[in-house]
Write an enzyme that holds these catalytic residues in place. Structure first.
Site, PDB file in Angstrom:
ATOM      1  N   ILE A 184       0.832  -1.193   0.000  1.00 32.06           N
ATOM      2  CA  ILE A 184       0.000   0.000   0.000  1.00 32.06           C
ATOM      3  C   ILE A 184       0.873   1.250   0.000  1.00 32.06           C
ATOM      4  O   ILE A 184       0.381   2.374   0.084  1.00 32.06           O
ATOM      5  CB  ILE A 184      -0.946  -0.017   1.231  1.00 32.06           C
TER       6      ILE A 184
ATOM      7  N   HIS B 157      -3.976   2.284  -7.617  1.00 38.95           N
ATOM      8  CA  HIS B 157      -3.513   3.390  -6.765  1.00 38.95           C
ATOM      9  C   HIS B 157      -4.680   4.271  -6.309  1.00 38.95           C
ATOM     10  O   HIS B 157      -4.689   5.491  -6.506  1.00 38.95           O
ATOM     11  CB  HIS B 157      -2.470   4.240  -7.497  1.00 38.95           C
ATOM     12  N   ILE B 158      -5.646   3.631  -5.667  1.00 38.77           N
ATOM     13  CA  ILE B 158      -6.811   4.353  -5.174  1.00 38.77           C
ATOM     14  C   ILE B 158      -6.926   4.263  -3.655  1.00 38.77           C
ATOM     15  O   ILE B 158      -7.961   4.634  -3.079  1.00 38.77           O
ATOM     16  CB  ILE B 158      -8.110   3.812  -5.810  1.00 38.77           C
ATOM     17  N   GLY B 159      -5.872   3.804  -2.993  1.00 38.85           N
ATOM     18  CA  GLY B 159      -5.927   3.609  -1.549  1.00 38.85           C
ATOM     19  C   GLY B 159      -6.282   4.861  -0.778  1.00 38.85           C
ATOM     20  O   GLY B 159      -6.945   4.788   0.261  1.00 38.85           O
TER      21      GLY B 159
END
Length: 335
Positions: free
Chosen positions: A246, A296-298
């Protein structure tokens, strides 16, 4: 506001640039901006040409300002960026030694990043991608109670979190609630870490991997983190082994990750970041059924811009009253 540019050109004017779409500046945030700006002339825009007309007088920048244009602001004293990652400094090394403060929003959205990590982790351990594929084919494929070694629980597992910043600590709290034994690695292992049972230095990474079923990387992109996770590391992990990233993609050798997943060294993995983004269509990672990929939307959610705006306004109040700022970045170290 009619003669704003003319006024801003006066050498005596100090400008505070709020680089944000005005749709995100409601009446309350505008009032706070004006109040905290003190003697600064405020400019709210995302028009780079308008900014360059008064570049010499800009001392403070708040927002998602184009990093490549920072060198055009010779009198910049403080840049409050939106978001967390400061790996862009590696692309503009001349800015590392420029005398301006850099702050980010690392304490403004750590909860949602931790939530996303848990979604990845639970998705992989509970076989959710397989269930989604079966659902798309109207296939009720129930796992037998005598042949259920493809499904796992978190309770009783040892989870290694690498990088115990605000995100890592938030992840630890969630994992403890699920009954995991949580261990961690951080630069200063003597520093207390809530919900982490044991803390080790980075130099013991491969040794500590031997006791971890699940590894979570929260590392930033720096020269020290490059390809820490490779064939050797994955082979060291306790089986069944699961890996999640992450943090930033450069920490993982993606060829080695693909190899570990395809050969069974790793039982499953989940990543929200890649070395190059977007992930290339020819990457072997796409074809792996035991890998869950999100783009890459964390840290993305419905109110993220408002959250970053509020962090910036809070820091502005601290800045203009000469108090220590939140989320100060050491530019030389990259975090």
């Amino acid at each position: 506001m009619v003669n704003l540019i003319a006024a801003l050109k006066r050498p005596s004017v100090m400008i505070l640039l709020m680089w944000i779409d005005e749709v995100f500046m409601d009446a309350k945030s505008r009032c706070a901006l004006d109040q905290h700006a003190k003697s600064y002339q405020v400019l709210i825009t995302t028009d780079i040409q308008q900014v360059l007309q008064c570049a010499d007088d800009i001392e403070v920048v708040l927002g998602d300002f184009p990093r490549q244009e920072l060198s055009s602001l010779p009198n910049l004293r403080w840049f409050q960026q939106f978001g967390t990652g400061v790996e862009w400094l590696q692309d503009y090394p001349e800015l590392v030694h420029k005398p301006f403060l850099l702050t980010n929003c690392s304490d403004g959205h750590f909860d949602v990043v931790a939530d996303h990590l848990m979604a990845l982790l639970l998705g992989v351990l509970r076989g959710i991608p397989t269930a989604v594929r079966n659902q798309q084919q109207a296939n009720w494929q129930q796992t037998s109670l005598t042949e259920c070694d493809s499904l796992f629980q978190i309770r009783g597992k040892t989870v290694l979190i690498i990088g115990l910043g605000s995100v890592g600590i938030a992840i630890a709290a969630r994992l403890k609630a699920f009954g995991a034994h949580v261990i961690g690695i951080r630069r200063d292992p003597t520093k207390a870490s809530d919900n982490v049972d044991e803390v080790y230095p980075l130099g013991e990474l491969n040794e500590v991997a031997k006791i971890a079923n699940i590894v979570v990387s929260c590392l930033p992109r720096t020269t020290q983190t490059y390809h820490l996770f490779n064939d050797h590391f994955f082979a060291c992990m306790k089986k069944p082994a699961f890996f999640f990233n992450i943090g930033r993609g450069n920490a993982v050798n993606e060829d080695d990750l693909a190899n570990a997943l395809s050969t069974g060294v790793l039982y499953g993995a989940g990543i929200d970041v890649c070395t190059q983004e977007p992930l290339g269509r020819d990457s072997p990672l796409w074809a792996l059924d035991n890998l869950l990929i999100t783009p890459h939307i964390g840290g993305t959610y419905d109110q993220v811009i408002e959250t970053w705006r509020d962090v910036a306004l809070d820091n502005l109040q601290l800045y203009t009253t000469e108090q220590p700022l939140r989320n100060q970045v050491t530019k030389a170290s990259g975090y």
